[in-house]
Write an enzyme that holds these catalytic residues in place. Structure first.
Site, short mmCIF file in Angstrom:
data_model
loop_
_atom_site.label_atom_id
_atom_site.label_comp_id
_atom_site.label_asym_id
_atom_site.label_seq_id
_atom_site.Cartn_x
_atom_site.Cartn_y
_atom_site.Cartn_z
N SER A 148 0.84 -1.20 0.00
CA SER A 148 0.00 0.00 0.00
C SER A 148 0.88 1.25 0.00
CB SER A 148 -0.95 -0.04 1.19
OG SER A 148 -2.01 0.87 1.01
N ASP A 277 -9.46 -6.09 -4.66
CA ASP A 277 -9.01 -4.91 -3.91
C ASP A 277 -10.00 -3.76 -4.14
OD1 ASP A 277 -7.70 -2.77 -2.73
OD2 ASP A 277 -5.72 -3.40 -3.42
N HIS A 305 -7.56 -5.85 -0.41
CA HIS A 305 -6.37 -5.01 -0.25
C HIS A 305 -5.43 -5.52 0.83
CE1 HIS A 305 -4.04 -1.34 -0.65
NE2 HIS A 305 -4.14 -1.12 0.66
#
Length: 336
Positions: A148, A277, A305
């Site tokens: 991320s 995601d 995610h």
């Protein structure tokens, strides 16, 4: 039953009752304390040791296991509002003889937080480079992993400090233009209604925490209300910082940092992404694959995610297989 025997049972019962009552009290009254104990226990169980490193007046907090050896060390960069312990689920499935380092990102957990610090993606990459130099991790090129926000930082790091790393794993990285995700659409709606203070990734109630978990995960975890409360209690003191950081990393300076730097990435790169995601759309994987020459893409079905939490064994195996492949290619080159 004689008096001595009775006393023995009373003492034994009391000895057992104390930790049980302490656990119940922690769960009901101080769930955040229980969460901290949980991470402390798993660090110890997995052999991860916590240490601090200083660069001038700046302090980094990190955990590590193993020592540098013939195989590359692995440095792991966590995502937005997380901390070094988020990697424990993957550490569990990695060999104990690998040298692993998990660092708290700038401003997070035990690493220095300063209003004067540069929390842009390039600013964070610079800080991580300082950390690497502090612990002399770059004496030998290492494998860099980021997820991320940490994936955005890892990609920029690989572009700006190519001599430091031998290979790269990006897990659902931020910093790329892609198809709008559910999260991006929510942000746009909040901006239009002037409610940007209610960022979905910064929960302040158990209900908002449950919504964030649903947004980040394809797998629906059944989390007790008390644990949700504990997760919120741990985060609330930091929410003001998280808001400032979030606005920094979605600003024009950082929003597409990985995209702007990806053509400079020369190290063999692995991209792992959850197909479902909802935070950062999986289409970002093809963007990276088209720009990085030696790029290996793995799309995980039925995964969101939070790849590290949802598919830790698979993720660990993919990283190990990627490193083994690179080692094999390197040996073949030496023999040729």
């Amino acid at each position: 039953m004689d008096l001595d025997m009775l006393n023995m049972f009373v003492i034994a019962g009391g000895t057992l009752a104390i930790p049980i009552l302490a656990f119940v009290a922690s769960f009901l009254l101080w769930p955040s304390a229980l969460i901290r104990i949980y991470y402390w226990y798993w660090r110890r169980a997995l052999g991860m040791q916590v240490r601090y490193a200083n660069y001038d007046d700046y302090q980094f907090c990190y955990s590590y296991r193993g020592r540098p050896g013939y195989r590359p060390s692995i440095l792991m960069l966590h995502g937005f509002s997380a901390h070094k312990d988020m990697w424990l689920s993957i550490v569990k499935f990695l060999p104990k003889n690998l040298h692993l380092v998990c660092v708290d990102m700038p401003g997070h957990e035990g690493t220095t937080r300063s209003d004067l610090d540069d929390y842009s993606i390039s600013g964070q990459a610079k800080r991580i480079h300082q950390f690497v130099e502090c612990i002399k991790l770059n004496r030998k090129p290492f494998h860099l992993v980021g997820t991320s926000m940490g994936g955005n930082v890892a990609g920029v790091y690989a572009a700006q400090y190519p001599e430091d790393i031998c290979s790269l794993t990006l897990i659902c990285p931020a910093g790329l233009p892609s198809t709008d995700s559910k999260f991006i659409k929510q942000l746009r709606e909040l901006q239009e209604s002037r409610r940007i203070d209610r960022i979905p990734l910064i929960p302040s109630t158990p209900e908002e925490m449950a919504d964030m978990l649903k947004l980040c995960s394809y797998v629906r975890f059944k989390v007790p209300q008390q644990i949700l409360q504990g997760l919120v209690d741990v985060r609330i003191p930091h929410n003001e910082f998280y808001r400032k950081l979030f606005l920094e990393i979605v600003d024009e300076k950082s929003r597409h940092s990985l995209h702007e730097n990806m053509s400079k990435i020369k190290a063999p790169t692995q991209v792992i992404w959850g197909k479902q995601d909802q935070v950062l759309d999986v289409s970002g994987a093809s963007v990276l694959a088209s720009a990085i020459p030696d790029c290996h893409v793995y799309i995980l079905e039925n995964c969101g995610h939070s790849v590290v939490v949802e598919r830790p064994r698979k993720t660990a195996n993919l990283i190990l297989e990627f490193l083994a492949l690179l080692h094999s290619i390197d040996n073949n080159k030496k023999q040729a």
